[in-house]
Design a protein around this motif. Structure first.
Motif, PDB file in Angstrom:
ATOM      1  N   ALA A 419       0.834  -1.209   0.000  1.00  0.00           N
ATOM      2  CA  ALA A 419       0.000   0.000   0.000  1.00  0.00           C
ATOM      3  C   ALA A 419       0.862   1.251   0.000  1.00  0.00           C
ATOM      4  N   ALA A 420       1.992   1.199   0.709  1.00  0.00           N
ATOM      5  CA  ALA A 420       2.920   2.328   0.685  1.00  0.00           C
ATOM      6  C   ALA A 420       3.523   2.502  -0.706  1.00  0.00           C
ATOM      7  N   ILE A 421       3.818   1.405  -1.378  1.00  0.00           N
ATOM      8  CA  ILE A 421       4.350   1.482  -2.744  1.00  0.00           C
ATOM      9  C   ILE A 421       3.352   2.158  -3.669  1.00  0.00           C
ATOM     10  N   GLY A 422       2.090   1.708  -3.624  1.00  0.00           N
ATOM     11  CA  GLY A 422       1.067   2.331  -4.459  1.00  0.00           C
ATOM     12  C   GLY A 422       0.881   3.795  -4.123  1.00  0.00           C
ATOM     13  N   SER A 423       0.945   4.140  -2.839  1.00  0.00           N
ATOM     14  CA  SER A 423       0.797   5.533  -2.419  1.00  0.00           C
ATOM     15  C   SER A 423       1.934   6.383  -2.954  1.00  0.00           C
ATOM     16  N   ARG A 424       3.147   5.838  -2.915  1.00  0.00           N
ATOM     17  CA  ARG A 424       4.303   6.602  -3.398  1.00  0.00           C
ATOM     18  C   ARG A 424       4.237   6.811  -4.905  1.00  0.00           C
ATOM     19  N   VAL A 425       3.800   5.803  -5.641  1.00  0.00           N
ATOM     20  CA  VAL A 425       3.638   5.950  -7.093  1.00  0.00           C
ATOM     21  C   VAL A 425       2.648   7.073  -7.392  1.00  0.00           C
ATOM     22  N   THR A 450      10.021  -4.555  -5.691  1.00  0.00           N
ATOM     23  CA  THR A 450       9.176  -3.664  -6.485  1.00  0.00           C
ATOM     24  C   THR A 450       9.554  -2.212  -6.226  1.00  0.00           C
ATOM     25  N   ALA A 451       9.746  -1.856  -4.957  1.00  0.00           N
ATOM     26  CA  ALA A 451      10.110  -0.483  -4.621  1.00  0.00           C
ATOM     27  C   ALA A 451      11.440  -0.096  -5.250  1.00  0.00           C
ATOM     28  N   VAL A 452      12.416  -1.001  -5.216  1.00  0.00           N
ATOM     29  CA  VAL A 452      13.720  -0.701  -5.801  1.00  0.00           C
ATOM     30  C   VAL A 452      13.611  -0.600  -7.314  1.00  0.00           C
ATOM     31  N   GLU A 453      12.919  -1.541  -7.920  1.00  0.00           N
ATOM     32  CA  GLU A 453      12.795  -1.540  -9.377  1.00  0.00           C
ATOM     33  C   GLU A 453      12.086  -0.286  -9.883  1.00  0.00           C
ATOM     34  N   GLN A 454      11.095   0.180  -9.134  1.00  0.00           N
ATOM     35  CA  GLN A 454      10.350   1.370  -9.544  1.00  0.00           C
ATOM     36  C   GLN A 454      11.047   2.666  -9.142  1.00  0.00           C
ATOM     37  N   ARG A 455      12.206   2.548  -8.523  1.00  0.00           N
ATOM     38  CA  ARG A 455      13.015   3.708  -8.110  1.00  0.00           C
ATOM     39  C   ARG A 455      12.235   4.634  -7.178  1.00  0.00           C
ATOM     40  N   LEU A 456      11.607   4.022  -6.185  1.00  0.00           N
ATOM     41  CA  LEU A 456      10.773   4.772  -5.261  1.00  0.00           C
ATOM     42  C   LEU A 456      11.559   5.149  -4.013  1.00  0.00           C
ATOM     43  N   GLY A 500      18.824  -4.264  -2.547  1.00  0.00           N
ATOM     44  CA  GLY A 500      19.285  -3.026  -3.176  1.00  0.00           C
ATOM     45  C   GLY A 500      18.908  -1.786  -2.406  1.00  0.00           C
ATOM     46  N   GLY A 501      18.438  -1.956  -1.178  1.00  0.00           N
ATOM     47  CA  GLY A 501      18.118  -0.817  -0.332  1.00  0.00           C
ATOM     48  C   GLY A 501      19.170  -0.616   0.736  1.00  0.00           C
ATOM     49  N   GLY A 523      17.243   9.144  -0.143  1.00  0.00           N
ATOM     50  CA  GLY A 523      16.295   8.596  -1.100  1.00  0.00           C
ATOM     51  C   GLY A 523      16.477   7.099  -1.291  1.00  0.00           C
ATOM     52  N   GLY A 524      15.610   6.505  -2.074  1.00  0.00           N
ATOM     53  CA  GLY A 524      15.643   5.071  -2.303  1.00  0.00           C
ATOM     54  C   GLY A 524      14.914   4.312  -1.208  1.00  0.00           C
ATOM     55  N   LEU A 525      15.083   3.000  -1.195  1.00  0.00           N
ATOM     56  CA  LEU A 525      14.448   2.152  -0.196  1.00  0.00           C
ATOM     57  C   LEU A 525      15.299   2.111   1.067  1.00  0.00           C
ATOM     58  N   HIS A 526      14.675   2.400   2.209  1.00  0.00           N
ATOM     59  CA  HIS A 526      15.340   2.283   3.499  1.00  0.00           C
ATOM     60  C   HIS A 526      14.474   1.440   4.419  1.00  0.00           C
ATOM     61  N   VAL A 527      15.104   0.534   5.135  1.00  0.00           N
ATOM     62  CA  VAL A 527      14.417  -0.332   6.099  1.00  0.00           C
ATOM     63  C   VAL A 527      15.034  -0.061   7.463  1.00  0.00           C
ATOM     64  N   ILE A 528      14.200   0.375   8.411  1.00  0.00           N
ATOM     65  CA  ILE A 528      14.671   0.686   9.754  1.00  0.00           C
ATOM     66  C   ILE A 528      14.137  -0.378  10.708  1.00  0.00           C
ATOM     67  N   HIS A 529      15.044  -1.153  11.272  1.00  0.00           N
ATOM     68  CA  HIS A 529      14.685  -2.220  12.201  1.00  0.00           C
ATOM     69  C   HIS A 529      14.613  -1.636  13.604  1.00  0.00           C
ATOM     70  N   LEU A 530      13.442  -1.730  14.204  1.00  0.00           N
ATOM     71  CA  LEU A 530      13.194  -1.156  15.522  1.00  0.00           C
ATOM     72  C   LEU A 530      12.857  -2.286  16.488  1.00  0.00           C
ATOM     73  N   PRO A 531      13.835  -2.830  17.220  1.00  0.00           N
ATOM     74  CA  PRO A 531      13.541  -3.920  18.156  1.00  0.00           C
ATOM     75  C   PRO A 531      12.707  -3.409  19.330  1.00  0.00           C
ATOM     76  N   GLN A 532      11.550  -4.007  19.541  1.00  0.00           N
ATOM     77  CA  GLN A 532      10.700  -3.562  20.634  1.00  0.00           C
ATOM     78  C   GLN A 532      11.386  -3.736  21.983  1.00  0.00           C
ATOM     79  N   SER A 533      12.227  -4.745  22.092  1.00  0.00           N
ATOM     80  CA  SER A 533      12.903  -5.013  23.360  1.00  0.00           C
ATOM     81  C   SER A 533      13.754  -3.836  23.815  1.00  0.00           C
ATOM     82  N   ALA A 534      14.236  -3.045  22.863  1.00  0.00           N
ATOM     83  CA  ALA A 534      15.065  -1.898  23.229  1.00  0.00           C
ATOM     84  C   ALA A 534      14.254  -0.817  23.927  1.00  0.00           C
ATOM     85  N   PHE A 535      12.944  -0.864  23.783  1.00  0.00           N
ATOM     86  CA  PHE A 535      12.080   0.155  24.397  1.00  0.00           C
ATOM     87  C   PHE A 535      11.402  -0.366  25.660  1.00  0.00           C
ATOM     88  N   THR A 536      11.797  -1.558  26.098  1.00  0.00           N
ATOM     89  CA  THR A 536      11.189  -2.122  27.302  1.00  0.00           C
ATOM     90  C   THR A 536      12.203  -2.295  28.421  1.00  0.00           C
TER      91      THR A 536
END
Length: 537
Positions: A419-425, A450-456, A500-501, A523-536
């Motif tokens: 849904a985020a991909i479609g929204s960005r397009v 898909t996000a990388v291929e579409q250069r989002l 490729g992100g 820019g490009g694809l970014h993935v941010i890993h947020l471990p819940q344990s770090a906030f507990t």
């Protein structure tokens, strides 16, 4: 050298050309052996095909695109498995009342139910799709196919906007046609029906005499933001919305109670109003988190369908009309007056915040950290993850509708990323994020490609609670030892890089804010890993 392409006007061509005439310039799907005639004309017609890595992702991406453009999302599948893969997305669009057109080839004419072992053969794919969508049609001519497209747009303009399915037999799909251009031209949308004048007058009298009116806005109000605000200000009526209507009134407006209908503090304001105006909502359990609202005062309901006016809550006055038309008529009937406020909104929001924290302190803390890091104008797609429904959607305040693609009723996993991909397009000028749980993201992780291929430019925040945490709690509540819910995790940073992100790991609010800022700049694809344990800790 590739073979020279031919501009053969097949039935597939005229279907796509008719869609293009209605302003659809992007479709989502996967090319396959049987659907090539839908793809043949796309380049010539200026239609952008977005190839996802799963048809379910195509459907969710089409939904995200639709929310930003106001046009129906179009999904192109191949026959059999491709179509069936997309039906979860069609089910989502049906439950959330969103426009979608699913196109698929079907068995050649005369070969229905043949059970002959042909490629992709399915017992009754029309029946399967028709059981999910508003209507499904298997057409027998190019004229019927084009007429079905016109009928779909008429439905979306004047009725409850739910998905439709169009099946074109394979031999017909490939058949040449000489349909004239005028047959493919977009038709004017039907004019919205005027609401009954007597009911408008009666509702206006009731609202004018109210001492504690409240407006409850559902998904059917999303196209009526200006009219809703005008009425709320004229009455001094606080507005609480469903999640599908989040942002229809700017959530920073002094009359906004936010999309907090699921929380008792806001829901009780609606229940206890002396006059409650419900706009475009069926008041379903999935949006209320209780079986029924049980309003104590007089109830006015506005809906495009008469069948909805007493659903889950009896109406004292029912108005059948498009939300924008009916709300504008109410403002006119009330006449001029000074804008009013409501002194209790702040206290209600404070109670909502306390309730959020009581439900899940860790998700509230995480949500607050995410909200603080996000740009003010972001589109934030979410999933059926705890971080969404126990935190983010209550803590995040947005200024316009459709800024938080979500599916409150169908509550599927795997929705947020596509849904985020479609929204960005659809909305390249706005920053777009997906905020999802680790379990949900694994349903659609292939769409990173898909996000990388579409250069989002797209940032995905994955909140890692170690698997299916809510189901684990459900098991515990039922006296079941944890089974099938503690899940192995990939290396999210490495996984992002493999696609490729760029991956990040953030174990504090400050690190999250830094990662979001870096993603926005790079820019490009970014993935941010947020471990819940770090906030507990």
């Amino acid at each position: 050298m590739p073979a020279e392409t031919r501009e053969t006007r097949t039935t597939g061509w005229v279907v796509v050309e008719t869609l293009r005439n209605y302003g659809v310039d992007t479709v989502f799907g996967i090319p396959g052996t049987h659907n090539l005639e839908f793809y043949r004309p796309m380049r010539a017609l200026g239609v952008r095909p977005v190839t996802t890595r799963h048809e379910q992702g195509a459907g969710y991406a089409a939904d995200g695109w639709s929310l930003q453009t106001g046009k129906p999302g179009v999904v192109v599948t191949t026959s059999g498995p491709g179509l069936l893969n997309a039906l979860s997305a069609a089910g989502t669009a049906y439950c959330e009342s969103r426009p979608m057109i699913v196109l698929s080839p079907g068995p050649a004419r005369g070969h229905e139910f043949a059970d002959a072992g042909t490629l992709h053969e399915t017992k009754d794919q029309l029946g399967a799709a028709s059981a999910i969508v508003e209507w499904g049609r298997r057409v027998q001519s190019a004229e019927e196919a084009v007429e079905a497209v016109h009928d779909a747009f008429a439905l979306f303009a004047s009725g409850r906007p739910r998905p439709v399915y169009l099946e074109v037999p394979l031999d017909l799909l490939e058949e040449e046609t000489d349909l004239p251009a005028e047959a493919l031209a977009a038709r004017p949308a039907p004019r919205p029906a005027r609401p009954d004048a007597e009911r408008i007058a009666e509702a206006a009298r009731l609202l004018s005499a109210a001492t504690d009116p409240v407006i409850l806005a559902g998904g059917g109000s999303r196209g009526a933001a200006a009219e809703l605000r005008a009425l709320a200000e004229r009455l001094g009526a606080p507005v609480v919305t469903t999640l599908n209507a989040k942002g229809v009134l700017d959530e920073r407006h002094p009359l906004s109670l936010g999309s907090n209908l699921r929380l008792a503090a806001a829901r009780n304001r609606a229940r206890d109003a002396d006059v409650l105006l419900v706009v475009g909502s069926k008041l379903g359990e999935a949006e209320l988190w209780v079986e029924r609202l049980e309003a104590r005062g007089r109830v006015i309901r506005i809906d495009v369908l008469e069948s909805q006016l007493d659903k889950n809550q009896r109406a004292d006055i029912g108005i059948v009309a498009d939300a924008a038309t009916a709300l504008a008529a109410l403002v006119d009937a009330l006449g001029p007056g000074e804008p009013r406020g409501d002194a209790r909104v702040a206290a209600t929001l404070e109670a909502v915040a306390a309730e959020c924290r009581q439900l899940s302190a860790v998700n509230t803390d995480l949500a607050d950290a995410i909200v603080a890091a996000l740009p003010a104008d972001a589109i934030v797609a979410t999933d059926s993850s705890q971080i969404a429904y126990w935190g983010l959607l209550n803590r995040l305040r947005v200024g316009s509708p459709n800024s938080t693609p979500y599916m409150a009723t169908y509550a599927t996993l795997g929705y947020g990323l596509p849904a985020a991909i479609g929204s960005r397009v659809a909305a390249p000028a706005r920053p777009v994020f997906a905020v999802v749980g680790d379990g949900a993201l694994m349903f659609s992780v292939q769409e990173f490609m898909t996000a990388v291929e579409q250069r989002l430019d797209l940032t995905v925040i994955v909140v890692d609670n170690g698997g299916y945490a809510e189901i684990k709690q459900n098991e515990a509540d039922a006296g079941i030892a944890p089974v099938g819910v503690d899940l192995a995790q990939p290396d999210w940073v490495a996984l992002a890089a493999a696609f490729g992100g760029t991956g990040h790991r953030a174990e504090s609010a400050s690190a999250l804010a830094e990662a979001v800022a870096t993603a926005g700049e790079a820019g490009g694809l970014h993935v941010i890993h947020l471990p819940q344990s770090a906030f507990t800790k």
